[in-house]
Design a protein around this motif. Structure first.
Motif, mmCIF file in Angstrom:
data_model
loop_
_atom_site.group_PDB
_atom_site.id
_atom_site.type_symbol
_atom_site.label_atom_id
_atom_site.label_comp_id
_atom_site.label_asym_id
_atom_site.label_seq_id
_atom_site.Cartn_x
_atom_site.Cartn_y
_atom_site.Cartn_z
ATOM 1 N N ARG A 84 88.833 5.115 50.101
ATOM 2 C CA ARG A 84 89.325 5.738 51.335
ATOM 3 C C ARG A 84 90.751 6.262 51.181
ATOM 4 O O ARG A 84 91.128 7.240 51.814
ATOM 5 C CB ARG A 84 89.265 4.743 52.494
ATOM 6 N N ILE A 85 91.553 5.581 50.376
ATOM 7 C CA ILE A 85 92.931 6.049 50.169
ATOM 8 C C ILE A 85 93.256 6.214 48.685
ATOM 9 O O ILE A 85 94.376 6.559 48.330
ATOM 10 C CB ILE A 85 93.961 5.091 50.808
ATOM 11 N N GLY A 86 92.260 5.969 47.814
ATOM 12 C CA GLY A 86 92.505 5.988 46.377
ATOM 13 C C GLY A 86 93.068 7.288 45.852
ATOM 14 O O GLY A 86 93.978 7.290 45.008
ATOM 15 N N ASP A 87 92.558 8.427 46.340
ATOM 16 C CA ASP A 87 93.049 9.718 45.857
ATOM 17 C C ASP A 87 94.524 9.897 46.179
ATOM 18 O O ASP A 87 95.307 10.395 45.359
ATOM 19 C CB ASP A 87 92.237 10.864 46.469
ATOM 20 N N ASP A 88 94.910 9.508 47.405
ATOM 21 C CA ASP A 88 96.323 9.622 47.790
ATOM 22 C C ASP A 88 97.200 8.720 46.923
ATOM 23 O O ASP A 88 98.314 9.099 46.536
ATOM 24 C CB ASP A 88 96.507 9.235 49.262
ATOM 25 N N ILE A 89 96.700 7.523 46.625
ATOM 26 C CA ILE A 89 97.467 6.596 45.786
ATOM 27 C C ILE A 89 97.666 7.182 44.400
ATOM 28 O O ILE A 89 98.769 7.133 43.835
ATOM 29 C CB ILE A 89 96.763 5.226 45.700
ATOM 30 N N HIS A 90 96.616 7.754 43.840
ATOM 31 C CA HIS A 90 96.710 8.326 42.493
ATOM 32 C C HIS A 90 97.654 9.524 42.454
ATOM 33 O O HIS A 90 98.278 9.795 41.419
ATOM 34 C CB HIS A 90 95.325 8.727 41.985
#
Length: 257
Positions: A84-90
């Motif tokens: 859910r937020i992994g792309d933003d974290i990466h």
């Protein structure tokens, strides 16, 4: 964290943690290089902003709870929910804020109570922490989820929600709610799950128990149960415990703050 009065502060993220917080009391205006927003009671904030500087203006009394976790630990704990937020974290940066989510707020209240209690078993604190984290992640829906309900239908669902919560001692039936708002029962049930994250009666019950928590500050357990339409006090106690993890009489002693 609990603070008594208004003040301003600057926060610098010098370590790569993801921050999850829920604001219980007070307001805070947040400004940073990429924008600004205001958090009011019940607000959720998820942020990952290494080396970002935030300016915070607090209006007290201020009370919040915050959990910090590394991306690696979150990925290991959350599994698919991490996406859910992994792309933003990466990408190295994310700031998500949301006005309110009842499930997150309830989980945050349970965790805060355990921490304030001082002698809670570590396993209970760990369990409450994971519950808070899980509901926090679940509260952030994708843009596709948010667009799944047409605007006209969303307005009807908001009207249905208002009607549902009009009298917390006597809910309308789903058939009555559908007839009064112009939605068929299937769209009503699906819409509540999509837009509000609860079934029709799941939302009603959470609002009912949240009102009970406020009423218990000034009324006895039996009186509160009757005010909310319960003819059986033990049924009220079971519902309250299911939501908050403690009995109403314990809330009367100040367990929920």
């Amino acid at each position: 964290m609990s603070l008594p009065s208004a003040f301003e502060a600057t926060a610098y993220n010098d370590r790569p943690f993801i921050h999850f917080s829920c604001l219980f009391q007070g307001m805070v205006d947040v400004t940073f290089g990429g924008g600004a927003f205001r958090l009011e009671p019940g607000a959720l904030l998820t942020s990952y902003a290494p080396e970002e500087r935030f300016h915070l203006s607090f209006s007290g009394p201020y009370r919040t709870i915050e959990l910090m976790v590394t991306p690696e630990t979150l990925a290991a704990l959350a599994g698919p929910q991490y996406d859910r937020i992994g792309d933003d974290i990466h990408r190295g940066f994310c700031v998500h804020h949301k006005a309110n989510d009842r499930r997150v707020r309830d989980a945050a209240a349970r965790l805060a109570w355990l921490m304030d209690e001082g002698q809670a078993p570590p396993l209970l604190i760990h369990a409450a922490t994971l519950e808070f984290l899980a509901w926090h992640l679940a509260s952030y829906r994708s843009a596709e989820d948010g667009e799944a309900v047409p605007l006209r239908e969303r307005k009807l669902l908001l009207a249905a929600r208002e009607r549902l919560l009009q009298d917390l001692s006597a809910p309308p039936t789903i058939a009555e709610l559908a007839r009064e708002t112009g939605l068929n029962q299937l769209k009503l049930k699906r819409g509540f799950k999509t837009v509000f994250g609860h079934s029709v009666y799941g939302l009603f019950q959470r609002e009912r128990m949240d009102r009970a928590r406020l009423l218990l500050q000034h009324h006895g357990v039996t009186e509160t149960a009757m005010m909310l339409g319960y003819s059986n006090v033990s049924h009220f106690g079971a519902a309250f415990r299911k939501q908050f993890g403690i009995l109403p009489r314990e809330a009367r002693r100040g367990a929920l703050g």
